[in-house]
Scaffold this motif. Structure first.
Motif, mmCIF file in Angstrom:
data_model
loop_
_atom_site.group_PDB
_atom_site.id
_atom_site.type_symbol
_atom_site.label_atom_id
_atom_site.label_comp_id
_atom_site.label_asym_id
_atom_site.label_seq_id
_atom_site.Cartn_x
_atom_site.Cartn_y
_atom_site.Cartn_z
ATOM 1 N N UNK A 5 13.220 5.715 -8.516
ATOM 2 C CA UNK A 5 14.570 5.384 -8.601
ATOM 3 C C UNK A 5 15.427 6.277 -9.170
ATOM 4 N N UNK A 6 14.914 7.089 -10.160
ATOM 5 C CA UNK A 6 15.820 8.357 -10.419
ATOM 6 C C UNK A 6 16.242 9.362 -9.541
ATOM 7 N N UNK A 7 15.469 9.377 -8.629
ATOM 8 C CA UNK A 7 15.652 10.388 -7.625
ATOM 9 C C UNK A 7 16.120 9.965 -6.040
ATOM 10 N N UNK A 8 16.475 8.440 -6.288
ATOM 11 C CA UNK A 8 16.752 7.863 -4.940
ATOM 12 C C UNK A 8 17.796 8.779 -4.246
ATOM 13 N N UNK A 9 18.915 8.591 -4.825
ATOM 14 C CA UNK A 9 20.223 9.455 -4.289
ATOM 15 C C UNK A 9 19.829 10.701 -3.587
ATOM 16 N N UNK A 10 19.506 11.591 -4.325
ATOM 17 C CA UNK A 10 18.836 12.777 -3.622
ATOM 18 C C UNK A 10 17.721 12.710 -2.679
ATOM 19 N N UNK A 11 16.931 11.910 -2.647
ATOM 20 C CA UNK A 11 15.847 11.692 -1.698
ATOM 21 C C UNK A 11 16.516 11.201 -0.435
ATOM 22 N N UNK A 49 6.375 11.088 2.583
ATOM 23 C CA UNK A 49 5.400 12.024 1.917
ATOM 24 C C UNK A 49 5.739 13.428 1.587
ATOM 25 N N UNK A 50 6.844 13.920 2.454
ATOM 26 C CA UNK A 50 7.391 15.245 2.117
ATOM 27 C C UNK A 50 8.253 15.172 0.763
ATOM 28 N N UNK A 51 8.996 13.907 0.867
ATOM 29 C CA UNK A 51 9.978 13.736 -0.309
ATOM 30 C C UNK A 51 9.031 13.569 -1.548
ATOM 31 N N UNK A 55 9.623 15.612 -4.938
ATOM 32 C CA UNK A 55 10.079 15.316 -6.158
ATOM 33 C C UNK A 55 8.718 14.981 -7.135
ATOM 34 N N UNK A 56 7.748 15.138 -6.778
ATOM 35 C CA UNK A 56 6.500 14.997 -7.517
ATOM 36 C C UNK A 56 6.091 13.677 -7.727
ATOM 37 N N UNK A 57 6.147 12.669 -6.845
ATOM 38 C CA UNK A 57 6.045 11.306 -6.807
ATOM 39 C C UNK A 57 4.678 11.088 -6.215
ATOM 40 N N UNK A 58 3.633 10.286 -6.971
ATOM 41 C CA UNK A 58 2.281 9.740 -6.825
ATOM 42 C C UNK A 58 2.607 8.733 -5.724
ATOM 43 N N UNK A 59 2.600 8.749 -4.312
ATOM 44 C CA UNK A 59 2.704 7.322 -3.454
ATOM 45 C C UNK A 59 1.783 6.371 -3.934
#
Length: 78
Positions: A5-11, A49-51, A55-59
């Protein structure tokens, strides 16, 4: 999930750019021999997956959390 949620706009912006590349016949590639290489190979990694990598997110952790939230919602409906 909070990090997503914190990186939603950028992603979202980056994802739209990757979609634009695809719509215009381009793809993200790896080059043998660095950027000046002559052989390029598509990375073949889905945009999500690239995003997540960027952003260092564990899907997998996000999916576990999502399922837990859904289970709680279902339990609250009964």
């Amino acid at each position: 999930m909070a990090k997503m949620l914190a990186v939603r706009d950028h992603s979202q912006v980056i994802g739209e750019f990757i979609d634009w590349l695809s719509a215009n016949g381009m793809t993200i590639c790896r080059a043998n021999g660095g950027l000046r290489g002559t052989l390029f190979h598509p990375v073949g990694i889905p945009t999500e997956e690239l995003l997540a990598q960027h952003f260092g997110i564990d899907l997998e952790a996000v999916e576990v959390e999502r399922r837990a939230v859904l289970a709680e919602l279902r339990a609250g409906q009964h």
